[in-house]
Design an enzyme around this catalytic site. Structure first.
Site, PDB file in Angstrom:
ATOM      1  N   LYS A   1       0.835  -1.211   0.000  1.00 26.04           N
ATOM      2  CA  LYS A   1       0.000   0.000   0.000  1.00 26.04           C
ATOM      3  C   LYS A   1       0.871   1.262   0.000  1.00 26.04           C
ATOM      4  O   LYS A   1       2.089   1.165  -0.022  1.00 26.04           O
ATOM      5  CB  LYS A   1      -0.956  -0.039   1.195  1.00 26.04           C
ATOM      6  CG  LYS A   1      -1.779  -1.337   1.288  1.00 26.04           C
ATOM      7  CD  LYS A   1      -2.833  -1.440   0.198  1.00 26.04           C
ATOM      8  CE  LYS A   1      -3.442  -2.832   0.034  1.00 26.04           C
ATOM      9  NZ  LYS A   1      -4.326  -3.285   1.074  1.00 26.04           N
TER      10      LYS A   1
HETATM   11  C1  LIG Z   1      -5.234  -4.394   1.569  1.00 30.94           C
HETATM   12  C2  LIG Z   1      -6.727  -4.353   1.573  1.00 30.94           C
HETATM   13  C3  LIG Z   1      -7.492  -4.722   2.686  1.00 30.94           C
HETATM   14  C4  LIG Z   1      -6.921  -5.379   3.911  1.00 30.94           C
HETATM   15  O1  LIG Z   1      -5.847  -4.745   4.470  1.00 30.94           O
HETATM   16  P1  LIG Z   1      -4.809  -5.582   5.388  1.00 30.94           P
HETATM   17  O2  LIG Z   1      -3.966  -4.494   5.964  1.00 30.94           O
HETATM   18  O3  LIG Z   1      -4.048  -6.479   4.458  1.00 30.94           O
HETATM   19  O4  LIG Z   1      -5.574  -6.316   6.407  1.00 30.94           O
HETATM   20  C5  LIG Z   1      -8.867  -4.539   2.630  1.00 30.94           C
HETATM   21  N1  LIG Z   1      -9.465  -4.050   1.537  1.00 30.94           N
HETATM   22  C6  LIG Z   1      -8.772  -3.722   0.431  1.00 30.94           C
HETATM   23  C7  LIG Z   1      -9.509  -3.185  -0.754  1.00 30.94           C
HETATM   24  C8  LIG Z   1      -7.382  -3.881   0.407  1.00 30.94           C
HETATM   25  O5  LIG Z   1      -6.706  -3.591  -0.705  1.00 30.94           O
END
Ligand SMILES: *Cc1c(COP(=O)(O)O)cnc(C)c1O
Length: 381
Positions: free
Chosen positions: A180
């Site tokens: 991210k």
């Molecule tokens: C990455 C992501 C999540 C979950 O995040 P984590 O930190 O991996 O638990 C939820 N929704 C979307 C759309 C994501 O891209």
């Protein structure tokens, strides 16, 4: 090898983490609060609550919206499974909505049609980093008295007509997974203007206990009360030290992502069989992902073939996402069927996510462009 995404960690980040390791509090300490304050300020939100993952953030948000047994939550099918899973954690039913063909963002008309007397919340996913149509979604949410939650795990740094992601919904959830925009290893955040909701989420991340560790220490008191069922969704000071350091670089990260996306846009304009997703004029796109549709009238290229050919030249792409309602768990538990979200299902056959991360070199970008263009030209009809 070029991956589809990768974190960007520098010496400053490493120093921040080692400083945290030498400090007296490794968790529930001052770096957690400092990260929350800095994050709230960065997105213009009143309150920010840090949690152990983006999934924990989404779970806390749906719990704060009173999602529970007997209620329904509207979610797009074109998302990561976590968006729907947190609804199931709460004993509620996810109702899958289709997306718009150009942007793959949740279709407000489908949301409107999916509302029932049991609907408690709508979760909008800012797919790839482009914000959803929050004006339309807020209208629907207000009219029916339901909570609007943004799954902004793709869109930190994005905005709509200058209003940042983080203030566009009642509750906004972010992820700090390494792919991210900024990372804490694992981690997440919820922003909101609602002080009561922020308090509930702080309790939720700490077993449903009504005061945090520091407040008790300040009062020299051993007493606490568990007032509802919560979880251990706490984030550490070690992680928040990294988050604070990464947050200072967010502007630079976003600019670089946008720069690479513009180079891809320009390169693929008119390339047979390669169609980038549409971007609306009012949106600042945060470009977590660069997604193209593969194939079309002027091409014999299939998505799977392009994936294989790129992999053979060490360019690793990915597919975001398999529509959630097609996963065996959802079919078995909720009886969801192919055909329920035709736009998402059709898109799923065609979409491919190209490499995009701030530390990509100009050579990396040029190599992706020349390989994709070459394979596309070879398959042109
Ligand atoms: C990455 C992501 C999540 C979950 O995040 P984590 O930190 O991996 O638990 C939820 N929704 C979307 C759309 C994501 O891209």
């Amino acid at each position: 090898m070029i991956p589809y995404g990768r974190q960007d960690i520098d010496e400053e980040d490493i120093r921040a983490v080692t400083d945290a390791l030498r400090s007296p509090l490794l968790t529930t300490g001052p770096r957690v609060e400092a990260f929350e304050r800095a994050f709230a300020e960065a997105v213009g939100a009143e309150h920010a609550v840090a949690l152990s993952s983006g999934t924990a953030a989404l779970h806390a948000a749906v719990a704060a919206a009173d999602v529970g047994p007997g209620t329904e939550v509207i979610v797009p099918s074109m998302t990561f499974a976590a968006t729907a899973n947190v609804v199931v954690y709460q004993g509620a039913t996810p109702v899958f909505c289709d997306v718009l063909p150009g942007s793959l963002l949740i279709d407000p008309a489908c949301v409107e049609a999916a509302v029932t007397p049991r609907t408690r919340a709508i979760v909008a996913v800012d797919f790839a980093g482009q914000p959803c149509d929050y004006a339309a979604l807020q209208g629907i949410a207000r009219r029916h008295g339901v909570t609007l939650i943004a799954d902004a795990c793709h869109s930190l740094g994005g905005s709509v007509r200058g209003r940042p992601v983080g203030v566009l919904a009642d509750l906004t959830a972010f992820s700090f997974h390494p792919v991210k925009h900024i990372t804490t290893g694992e981690g997440g955040m919820v922003t909101t203007a609602d002080a009561a909701a922020a308090g509930r989420m702080r309790r939720f991340r700490h077993h449903g206990v009504d005061r945090d560790h520091r407040a008790r220490a300040d009062r020299a008191s051993w007493y606490y009360e568990m007032v509802e069922l919560g979880y251990n969704y706490r984030i550490t000071d070690i992680q928040c030290a990294l988050g604070l350091s990464q947050l200072r670089k967010l502007g630079r990260f976003i600019e670089r992502r946008q720069e690479i996306a513009q180079r891809y846009d320009a390169a693929f304009q008119g390339t047979p069989g390669i169609s980038p997703l549409e971007v609306g004029p009012d949106f600042t796109h945060a470009y977590h992902l660069y997604v193209v549709r593969v194939g079309g009238a002027d091409s014999r290229l299939s998505r799977d073939e392009l994936y294989r050919k790129l992999r053979a030249v060490e360019i690793y792409t990915n597919v975001h996402y398999i529509p959630v309602h097609l996963h065996p768990f959802y079919r078995d538990r909720f009886g969801t069927q192919p055909g329920a979200c035709p736009v998402a299902e059709r898109a799923f056959e065609q979409i491919l996510t190209l490499p995009l991360f701030p530390s990509m070199t100009e050579d990396d970008v040029a190599r992706v462009i020349s390989s994709v263009s070459r394979f596309a030209q070879e398959a042109a009809t």
